[in-house]
Scaffold this motif. Structure first.
Motif, PDB file in Angstrom:
ATOM      1  N   VAL A  36     -45.748   5.072  16.288  1.00 60.36           N
ATOM      2  CA  VAL A  36     -45.714   3.621  16.121  1.00 60.36           C
ATOM      3  C   VAL A  36     -44.269   3.272  15.804  1.00 60.36           C
ATOM      4  CG1 VAL A  36     -46.704   1.664  14.912  1.00 60.36           C
ATOM      5  CG2 VAL A  36     -48.022   3.759  15.165  1.00 60.36           C
ATOM      6  N   GLU A  41     -45.739  -3.652  15.972  1.00 56.87           N
ATOM      7  CA  GLU A  41     -46.804  -2.654  15.858  1.00 56.87           C
ATOM      8  C   GLU A  41     -46.917  -2.151  14.422  1.00 56.87           C
ATOM      9  OE1 GLU A  41     -47.121  -0.130  19.997  1.00 56.87           O
ATOM     10  OE2 GLU A  41     -45.489   0.353  18.626  1.00 56.87           O
ATOM     11  N   GLY A  44     -48.330  -4.891  12.177  1.00 61.99           N
ATOM     12  CA  GLY A  44     -49.756  -5.076  12.417  1.00 61.99           C
ATOM     13  C   GLY A  44     -50.592  -3.920  11.889  1.00 61.99           C
ATOM     14  N   HIS A  45     -50.154  -2.728  12.140  1.00 62.79           N
ATOM     15  CA  HIS A  45     -50.951  -1.571  11.743  1.00 62.79           C
ATOM     16  C   HIS A  45     -50.956  -1.355  10.244  1.00 62.79           C
ATOM     17  CE1 HIS A  45     -51.865   2.904  11.573  1.00 62.79           C
ATOM     18  NE2 HIS A  45     -52.959   2.325  11.984  1.00 62.79           N
ATOM     19  N   LEU A  46     -49.806  -1.528   9.621  1.00 58.51           N
ATOM     20  CA  LEU A  46     -49.714  -1.240   8.192  1.00 58.51           C
ATOM     21  C   LEU A  46     -50.220  -2.394   7.323  1.00 58.51           C
ATOM     22  CD1 LEU A  46     -46.184   0.415   8.133  1.00 58.51           C
ATOM     23  CD2 LEU A  46     -48.368   1.553   7.761  1.00 58.51           C
TER      24      LEU A  46
END
Lengths: 155, 155
Positions: A36, A41, A44-46
């Motif tokens: 990532v 990204e 959003g992911h974390l």
DNA sequence: GCAGCTGGGTTTCAGAACGCAACCTATCCG
DNA sequence: CGGATAGGTTGCGTTCTGAAACCCAGCTGC
């Protein structure tokens, strides 16, 4: 000479924590290590606030743990992404230590939420602590931390 | 399935960080592991605010990583001290990982500020990452983190 | 040729966490 | 009784974090 006579902050554990010991840095490094690499990204992911992510990426880049690499997808202007760099690549050992501990003590009955594998052969990976005499110290090693050559007395 | 499709917080790294990933917990554990067991000693050595230390000790004790043990010096009333307990004893592997990294990348020319030795034989200790196929992965392992049986899709 | 979209951020502001110092409280000693 | 001491708790000001809005450059479709 007791441990307390030595400066707490000089210790390599303290120095490393000062660099990556906040709530997000290691997670950022985990994600970057897992592919990532782009700001959105990661955000959003974390679920990290964007300003905090921005500041962390800068700090980790300044420290030489990440590098900013330009890339260009077709028909889009040039952008950049983050990759593990230099000493940052060795931080995965720390991540592996966290993962191992968490798998043993915090995983539910379904089993570990993530698996760490050797990228070359696909086999699961494990961490072992051993001493120069060749003893395997097992998961609950009996250790002694003592002042080394670079130690300083407590100010 | 990309890594981003899986919930960041479920990962054992994230769970472990949620427990001990603040600025002080690992330093408290380092000191306790090194024989600094009493409130005032910890506060003095770490330079941590007393209320913060108090709160951290409670959290770590509640989590089962430390235990409070009563002791009594002669002619003084009974008090208590903190010791590593249960899963907390396995956290020293994480401390060893931080120490190793810091020694390699943050130590000055004088050498490492602290040495970690096997308490039984006195030999220095080292951490190795290897895979189940028996490959030694060295300090910059090529790893792949992938979703395991306990993984969850991102909410 | 300009409106809108997208990646990659910065700004702003409220709320949570932290640091410092002062205070509290048992207990033991003299 | 009057300290001394270990082990905290309380109160208050400062710093760090999080959420959301905003900005900006370049591509693309119209």
């Amino acid at each position: 000479m007791p441990f307390t006579a030595y400066d707490s902050e000089t210790c390599s554990i303290a120095r490393t924590l000062a660099l990556v010991g906040d709530r997000w840095s290691l997670l950022v490094l985990r994600d970057v290590a897992s592919g990532v690499r782009r700001f959105d990204e990661l955000a959003g992911h974390l679920g990290i606030a964007r300003n905090v992510l921005s500041e962390r990426l800068r700090r980790l880049t300044d420290a030489g743990l990440l590098e900013r690499v330009a890339y260009r997808d077709e028909g889009v202007r040039a952008r950049h992404e983050y990759r593990l760099h230099g000493p940052g690549r060795e931080l995965v050992v720390i991540l592996a230590a966290f993962l191992t501990w968490g798998d043993r003590h915090l995983a539910g009955p379904e089993g570990p939420p993530a698996l760490l594998r050797h990228a070359d052969c696909g086999a699961p990976v494990h961490l072992t602590l051993s001493c120069d005499e060749g003893h395997d110290l097992g998961p609950r090693p009996r250790l002694r931390l003592e002042p080394g050559p670079g130690s300083r007395p407590r100010p």
